[in-house]
Every structure is written in C-alpha cells, then in structure tokens.
Design a protein around this motif. Structure first.
Motif, PDB file in Angstrom:
ATOM      1  N   LEU A   1       1.017  -1.150  -0.032  1.00 23.64           N
ATOM      2  CA  LEU A   1       0.067   0.060   0.134  1.00 23.64           C
ATOM      3  C   LEU A   1       0.962   1.311   0.186  1.00 23.64           C
ATOM      4  O   LEU A   1       0.440   2.309  -0.553  1.00 23.64           O
ATOM      5  N   THR A   2       2.061   1.296   0.647  1.00 29.20           N
ATOM      6  CA  THR A   2       2.984   2.473   0.776  1.00 29.20           C
ATOM      7  C   THR A   2       3.976   2.354  -0.466  1.00 29.20           C
ATOM      8  O   THR A   2       5.031   3.064  -0.245  1.00 29.20           O
ATOM      9  N   LYS A   3       3.733   1.446  -1.404  1.00 32.34           N
ATOM     10  CA  LYS A   3       4.990   1.337  -2.552  1.00 32.34           C
ATOM     11  C   LYS A   3       6.391   1.114  -1.983  1.00 32.34           C
ATOM     12  O   LYS A   3       7.008   1.890  -2.304  1.00 32.34           O
ATOM     13  N   GLY A   4       6.367   0.267  -1.063  1.00 28.38           N
ATOM     14  CA  GLY A   4       7.772   0.067  -0.590  1.00 28.38           C
ATOM     15  C   GLY A   4       8.215   0.539   0.758  1.00 28.38           C
ATOM     16  O   GLY A   4       9.377   0.695   0.988  1.00 28.38           O
ATOM     17  N   ARG A   5       7.233   1.331   1.477  1.00 31.46           N
ATOM     18  CA  ARG A   5       7.863   2.142   2.676  1.00 31.46           C
ATOM     19  C   ARG A   5       6.840   1.517   3.854  1.00 31.46           C
ATOM     20  O   ARG A   5       5.722   2.006   3.984  1.00 31.46           O
ATOM     21  N   SER A   6       7.480   0.770   4.673  1.00 34.42           N
ATOM     22  CA  SER A   6       6.658   0.264   5.848  1.00 34.42           C
ATOM     23  C   SER A   6       6.846   1.524   6.954  1.00 34.42           C
ATOM     24  O   SER A   6       7.626   2.451   6.610  1.00 34.42           O
ATOM     25  N   PHE A  45       2.702  -5.877  -6.590  1.00 33.77           N
ATOM     26  CA  PHE A  45       2.257  -6.632  -5.303  1.00 33.77           C
ATOM     27  C   PHE A  45       3.047  -7.849  -5.046  1.00 33.77           C
ATOM     28  O   PHE A  45       3.186  -8.138  -3.855  1.00 33.77           O
ATOM     29  N   LYS A  46       3.094  -8.601  -6.016  1.00 40.27           N
ATOM     30  CA  LYS A  46       3.583  -9.703  -5.657  1.00 40.27           C
ATOM     31  C   LYS A  46       5.083  -9.772  -5.332  1.00 40.27           C
ATOM     32  O   LYS A  46       5.613 -10.741  -4.474  1.00 40.27           O
ATOM     33  N   ASP A  47       5.944  -8.905  -5.554  1.00 41.25           N
ATOM     34  CA  ASP A  47       7.071  -8.566  -4.912  1.00 41.25           C
ATOM     35  C   ASP A  47       6.907  -8.586  -3.577  1.00 41.25           C
ATOM     36  O   ASP A  47       8.028  -9.218  -2.811  1.00 41.25           O
ATOM     37  N   PHE A  48       6.185  -7.829  -3.181  1.00 42.69           N
ATOM     38  CA  PHE A  48       6.064  -7.488  -1.607  1.00 42.69           C
ATOM     39  C   PHE A  48       5.632  -8.728  -0.827  1.00 42.69           C
ATOM     40  O   PHE A  48       6.178  -8.968   0.258  1.00 42.69           O
ATOM     41  N   VAL A  49       4.903  -9.449  -1.615  1.00 37.36           N
ATOM     42  CA  VAL A  49       4.360 -10.748  -1.100  1.00 37.36           C
ATOM     43  C   VAL A  49       5.638 -11.918  -0.765  1.00 37.36           C
ATOM     44  O   VAL A  49       5.709 -12.447   0.198  1.00 37.36           O
ATOM     45  N   LEU A  50       6.323 -11.829  -1.972  1.00 34.56           N
ATOM     46  CA  LEU A  50       7.478 -12.584  -1.802  1.00 34.56           C
ATOM     47  C   LEU A  50       8.456 -12.274  -0.971  1.00 34.56           C
ATOM     48  O   LEU A  50       9.134 -13.069  -0.257  1.00 34.56           O
ATOM     49  N   ARG A  51       8.638 -11.050  -0.884  1.00 35.17           N
ATOM     50  CA  ARG A  51       9.821 -10.300   0.388  1.00 35.17           C
ATOM     51  C   ARG A  51       8.942 -11.077   1.519  1.00 35.17           C
ATOM     52  O   ARG A  51       9.901 -11.248   2.488  1.00 35.17           O
ATOM     53  N   SER A  52       7.744 -10.784   1.725  1.00 40.12           N
ATOM     54  CA  SER A  52       7.443 -11.107   3.148  1.00 40.12           C
ATOM     55  C   SER A  52       7.260 -12.546   3.480  1.00 40.12           C
ATOM     56  O   SER A  52       7.793 -12.773   4.654  1.00 40.12           O
ATOM     57  N   LEU A  53       7.099 -13.444   2.320  1.00 40.89           N
ATOM     58  CA  LEU A  53       7.264 -15.023   2.588  1.00 40.89           C
ATOM     59  C   LEU A  53       8.649 -15.283   2.842  1.00 40.89           C
ATOM     60  O   LEU A  53       8.762 -15.983   3.886  1.00 40.89           O
ATOM     61  N   CYS A  54       9.778 -14.684   2.233  1.00 40.43           N
ATOM     62  CA  CYS A  54      10.976 -14.766   2.558  1.00 40.43           C
ATOM     63  C   CYS A  54      11.486 -14.722   4.078  1.00 40.43           C
ATOM     64  O   CYS A  54      12.335 -15.182   4.634  1.00 40.43           O
ATOM     65  N   ARG A  55      10.645 -13.469   4.520  1.00 42.47           N
ATOM     66  CA  ARG A  55      11.137 -13.018   6.068  1.00 42.47           C
ATOM     67  C   ARG A  55      10.787 -14.219   7.086  1.00 42.47           C
ATOM     68  O   ARG A  55      11.287 -14.265   8.022  1.00 42.47           O
ATOM     69  N   ILE A  56       9.886 -15.065   6.586  1.00 44.99           N
ATOM     70  CA  ILE A  56       9.432 -16.007   7.689  1.00 44.99           C
ATOM     71  C   ILE A  56      10.336 -17.372   7.399  1.00 44.99           C
ATOM     72  O   ILE A  56      10.034 -18.303   8.323  1.00 44.99           O
ATOM     73  N   VAL A  57      11.152 -17.398   6.451  1.00 45.84           N
ATOM     74  CA  VAL A  57      12.066 -18.520   6.577  1.00 45.84           C
ATOM     75  C   VAL A  57      12.978 -18.599   7.828  1.00 45.84           C
ATOM     76  O   VAL A  57      13.530 -17.429   8.277  1.00 45.84           O
ATOM     77  N   PRO A  58      13.103 -19.668   8.443  1.00 43.51           N
ATOM     78  CA  PRO A  58      13.848 -19.552   9.781  1.00 43.51           C
ATOM     79  C   PRO A  58      15.260 -19.361   9.459  1.00 43.51           C
ATOM     80  O   PRO A  58      16.054 -19.299   8.424  1.00 43.51           O
TER      81      PRO A  58
END
Length: 156
Positions: free
Chosen positions: A93-98, A118-131
């Motif tokens: 929603l913020t175009k790359g700015r948390s 948006f898929k880039d942000f989803v992929l980045r977020s899913l990568c964050r949950i990798v142990p």
C-alpha cells in the motif's frame, strides 16, 4: 501554462535524480526499520486482541485462532502467515515504505530498476518467515532482498 510545464520538468528531473543516485540503506537504518516494524506489528496484534475480546464479549463468537483449544503448530503457522500478510499489505500500500522505512527515509526498490508489483512485496514477506532469515543480514544482504532482487535505498 508555463508554470505547469516548469513544475512537470522539475518533477521529471527530481524523479531522474532519485533513480540515478540510489544509495543503499545503512545497516543501522535496516536494523531501525526492523525494530520499528516489529513494534508496529506487535501493536497491531495487540489491537487485534482487544478487538477479539470485545467481539467475543458482545457476540459470543470467537474470531481469535489462538484460543486455548487450538493446536500450537497451527497457531505458529497462522502467526507467521499473518506476519507475512501484514508486511505485504503495508509495503504494498505504501509502495515499498513500511513504518520503519518511513521513519528512516528509506524505500524498497527493484535492483534492476523495474517497478515493484504487489507480488514482489508478497514474496519479500514470505521470505522473511524462513527460519534464520534475520541472521542472513549479517552476510551482507538479507535473503528477502537477495531472493527477490530488491534493495532498500535511502530517499533524499
């Protein structure tokens, strides 16, 4: 009319300057982003818990997947996916700015200059949950940047 052309020309020059002079965010900025975003996520979860409490009191229907009858493994998976969803929505929603990136004046960009989807942000977020993903930052770039070909840069 000349004023509009001048404003448009200045906007184009500003955009060109910001794209051609990308300076990577420092490790300190990245760490500050992480801390601010973590506090924001915890605050969001707290508000979710308060809302859940009131919904249960008023309706008797639980919207909380973390009730005492739940399975611990399922609850952990739900928490991780909710964390990824939270980051995806906020960055998308913020175009790359948390919130952290807004605070430190940084932004996520595609390392090849393409606009982020948006898929880039989803992929980045899913990568964050990798142990152990947070520890990957000690080697230079975190996995969520490396795997998605993104970088966090400073905004002037």
């Amino acid at each position: 009319m000349k004023m509009d052309n001048q404003a448009t020309e200045n906007d184009l020059l500003e955009d060109f300057h910001s794209v051609t002079s990308l300076e990577e965010a420092s490790t300190g900025q990245r760490f500050a982003n992480y801390l601010v975003d973590l506090v924001a996520f915890i605050a969001f979860m707290f508000l979710y818990g308060v809302l859940s409490f009131f919904v249960v009191r008023v309706t008797g229907i639980s919207i909380d997947p973390f009730d005492e009858d739940g399975n611990g493994f399922v609850q952990n998976i739900y928490s991780l996916l909710f964390y990824a969803f939270f980051y995806s929505v906020v960055e998308g929603l913020t175009k790359g700015r948390s919130l952290g990136k807004l605070t430190t004046r940084t932004k996520v960009v595609h390392k090849e200059g393409q606009p982020l989807k948006f898929k880039d942000f989803v992929l980045r977020s899913l990568c964050r949950i990798v142990p152990f993903e947070p520890f990957s930052a000690f080697g230079g770039y975190p996995w969520h940047d490396t795997w998605t070909k993104t970088r966090v840069v400073q905004i002037r």
